[in-house]
Design an enzyme around this catalytic site. Structure first.
Site, mmCIF file in Angstrom:
data_model
loop_
_atom_site.group_PDB
_atom_site.id
_atom_site.type_symbol
_atom_site.label_atom_id
_atom_site.label_comp_id
_atom_site.label_asym_id
_atom_site.label_seq_id
_atom_site.Cartn_x
_atom_site.Cartn_y
_atom_site.Cartn_z
ATOM 1 N N ASP A 47 0.854 -1.192 0.000
ATOM 2 C CA ASP A 47 0.000 0.000 0.000
ATOM 3 C C ASP A 47 0.890 1.243 0.000
ATOM 4 O O ASP A 47 1.559 1.542 0.984
ATOM 5 C CB ASP A 47 -0.890 0.002 1.247
ATOM 6 N N TYR A 52 3.228 9.732 -0.583
ATOM 7 C CA TYR A 52 4.314 9.153 0.236
ATOM 8 C C TYR A 52 5.680 9.340 -0.434
ATOM 9 O O TYR A 52 6.712 9.042 0.154
ATOM 10 C CB TYR A 52 4.091 7.651 0.499
ATOM 11 N N LYS A 77 -2.495 5.908 -4.427
ATOM 12 C CA LYS A 77 -3.581 6.854 -4.144
ATOM 13 C C LYS A 77 -3.338 8.196 -4.835
ATOM 14 O O LYS A 77 -2.198 8.670 -4.892
ATOM 15 C CB LYS A 77 -3.705 7.075 -2.630
ATOM 16 N N HIS A 110 -7.365 9.655 -2.176
ATOM 17 C CA HIS A 110 -6.739 9.598 -0.849
ATOM 18 C C HIS A 110 -7.609 10.229 0.246
ATOM 19 O O HIS A 110 -7.757 9.682 1.321
ATOM 20 C CB HIS A 110 -5.362 10.279 -0.907
#
Ligand code: NAD
Length: 277
Positions: A47, A52, A77, A110
């Site tokens: 994930d 990120y 996302k 997200h």
């Protein structure tokens, strides 16, 4: 090991491994090694998210593992930054490029960013990626019931999952009941509470852990599994990566599940989706 991990059927017709590994706040400099190690141990579900900043490293780990792409389940996302600009197609293509793959297994919005008011429009573009087979499943994250209702009124495709904050201190019962009713699977982020509470200071957890010869973290993860929730705890060390896989040789009793359910405070520990805009 990977064969021990149950698979959950999504409304897309695809299946997701119920346990994976998350890479939120994993430094890009260490992400490739972290993910390669996880894949070596038997994890098959990763994930990540554009936010990120480590999709490239996840992609490199996948290549380096030598595993066939169809043995893996990769989620990424659509970021809040891209949500604001509205460049949905551009953002999706950049993710595919960074992941070095021609599809993702699951693409999520997200955050709903309700005050921005763009998630319905975004979702309609997600449906195109889904129809084209570039996203095998599409879903949402941090959506509240009112956001899901607004989506249902305007969309053709029902989200496959809703990924939300969920752990023993915040169990999201009302939302989970709604998701079960409309056929959307629950994914827990922060399944261990993100380190925001001390796992070994909750007597219910330590007692159950002792009874099974496991740690409180393993008990929490087992509780999620038996609740039917999809989880991907973050683990930077080899020890934690191994421990989090080692939850398929014991079972919590109904009384133990009930005791853990009683830990719910009804209060979030992290960001309120209504306020992230
Ligand atoms: P988490 O609940 O998985 O907690 C991670 C913390 O627990 C780390 O500090 C880690 O060292 C520790 N830990 C891991 N295994 C342990 C073990 N066996 N024993 C003791 N401690 C252990 O928190 P998270 O990383 O925020 O959540 C998991 C994943 O969910 C993320 O990596 C990310 O992929 C996703 N996520 C999504 C959102 C979202 O908005 N959609 C938000 C946060 C996280």
């Amino acid at each position: 090991m990977s064969e021990l991990i149950p698979r959950v059927a999504l409304n897309s017709g695809t299946e997701i491994p119920q346990l994976g590994i998350g890479v939120f706040l994993v430094d890009p400099a260490t992400t490739q090694a972290n993910v390669e190690q996880a894949l070596e141990l038997g994890y098959r579900h990763i994930d990540t998210a554009t936010g990120y900043h480590n999709e490239t490293e996840v992609g490199k780990a996948i290549k380096a593992s030598g595993l066939a792409r169809d043995e893996l389940f990769i989620t990424t996302k659509f970021s809040n930054v891209d949500h604001r600009t509205g460049d949905v197609k551009g953002a999706f293509n950049r993710s595919l490029e960074m992941l070095d793959s021609d599809y993702v297994d699951l693409y999520l919005i997200h955050w709903p960013m309700p005050k921005l008011g763009k998630f319905v429009q975004t979702w309609l573009e997600f449906e195109e990626f889904y129809r084209a087979g570039q996203a095998k499943a599409i879903g949402v994250s941090n959506f509240m019931i009112e956001n899901l209702e607004q989506l249902a009124a305007n969309a053709t495709v029902t989200p496959a999952v809703n990924q939300v904050e969920l752990h023993p201190l915040f169990q999201q019962r009302e939302l989970r009941a709604y998701l079960a009713k409309v056929g959307i699977k629950v994914e827990a982020w922060g399944p261990l509470g993100q380190g925001r509470f001390k796992l070994d200071e909750i007597p219910t957890l330590t007692t159950v852990a002792q009874a099974h010869g496991k740690t409180p973290a393993q008990v929490i993860l087992r509780w999620h599994i038996q609740e039917g929730t999809v989880i991907f705890p973050k683990a930077n060390s080899l020890e934690h990566q191994k421990a989090n896989l080692d939850i398929f040789d014991f079972e919590l009793s109904e009384a133990e599940l009930t005791a853990i359910r009683a830990l719910d405070t009804g209060h979030r520990l992290a960001a309120d989706p209504a306020e992230v805009n």
